[in-house]
Scaffold this active site. Structure first.
Site, short mmCIF file in Angstrom:
data_model
loop_
_atom_site.label_atom_id
_atom_site.label_comp_id
_atom_site.label_asym_id
_atom_site.label_seq_id
_atom_site.Cartn_x
_atom_site.Cartn_y
_atom_site.Cartn_z
N ASP A 129 16.74 34.29 31.16
CA ASP A 129 17.15 34.53 32.53
C ASP A 129 18.22 35.62 32.48
OD1 ASP A 129 17.47 34.02 35.36
OD2 ASP A 129 19.30 32.93 34.85
N ASP A 180 20.84 36.59 35.51
CA ASP A 180 22.10 36.37 36.21
C ASP A 180 22.77 35.08 35.75
OD1 ASP A 180 21.58 38.66 37.71
OD2 ASP A 180 20.48 37.54 39.22
#
Length: 233
Positions: free
Chosen positions: A16, A18
């Protein structure tokens, strides 16, 4: 033919973006940057941007509505102005947020020969240059619809890369390469409860800088917990 053992399978390292590889939300950050350069009204845009971000954290975000809102300014300004603004965004906001320990973690997987993919709910306009800055070519993000000129319309193209959509998009990515979940040894790093479907799908889930709910699930299930920004990977 005997099935490949875990050590013989291709290794897949998924990240991922953020709050996992960077200690911020790049989508929300782009909105704040757009306000700062005068592209959006601070009061109204800022209020709605914060509202959408709260829905994301709660897992209730309407992705098409948010993408239309978040891309309105770049759609109106056009490609040249939008790309120039994103270069400034990278220099002023993102580059200072790319920390050595995150770069080192990605690089370690690359040097080990793993297939490295960044998979982000944030749209492709915001995320592509960030993936490039990490030296990662394979990016799965929320794709944007384009008009006949090739510029964005504000709509979403295909399945948004969020929650269960991340699994759907990874299924398609694997199939396009003649791979399957059973045929790879997979690791996924994420901070977010929104990514629980993909964390549950991989062989090695790593709760990375996890929000409290995900930290509790990881501890209960015996998953690795990595506080990337406060310790060495």
């Amino acid at each position: 033919m005997n099935p490949a053992t875990p050590s013989q399978r291709p290794r897949l390292a998924l990240f991922d973006l953020d709050h996992t590889l960077i200690p911020m939300d790049s989508d929300h950050g782009w909105g704040e940057f757009a306000i700062a350069i005068g592209w959006c009204d601070r009061t109204e845009f800022g209020r709605r941007n914060d509202e959408f971000f709260a829905h994301y954290q709660a897992g209730t975000l309407n992705v098409p509505d948010y993408v239309r809102f978040a891309t309105e300014a770049i759609v109106q300004r056009g490609a040249a102005a939008a790309q120039a603004a994103h270069q400034r965004f990278m220099q002023e906001v993102i580059t200072p947020a790319i920390l050595p320990q995150a770069q080192a973690l990605v690089r370690a997987h690359q040097q080990a020969g793993d297939l490295v993919v960044i998979t982000s709910a944030t749209n492709e306009f915001v995320t592509r240059p960030i993936a490039t800055a990490f030296g990662v070519q394979e990016l799965l993000s929320t794709e944007l619809e384009r008009d006949a000129t090739g510029w964005f319309t504000g709509g979403v193209q295909g399945v948004p890369n969020m929650r269960e959509g991340k699994v759907v998009r990874m299924d398609a990515w694997l199939a396009a390469r003649g791979l399957s979940w059973e045929g790879v040894e997979s690791t996924f790093y994420s901070d977010s409860m929104n990514d629980l479907p993909l964390l549950e799908r991989v062989n090695h889930p790593v709760a990375t800088n996890p929000e409290p709910r995900l930290r509790a699930i990881a501890q209960e299930r015996g998953w690795r917990v990595l506080d990337l920004f406060t310790e060495n990977p």
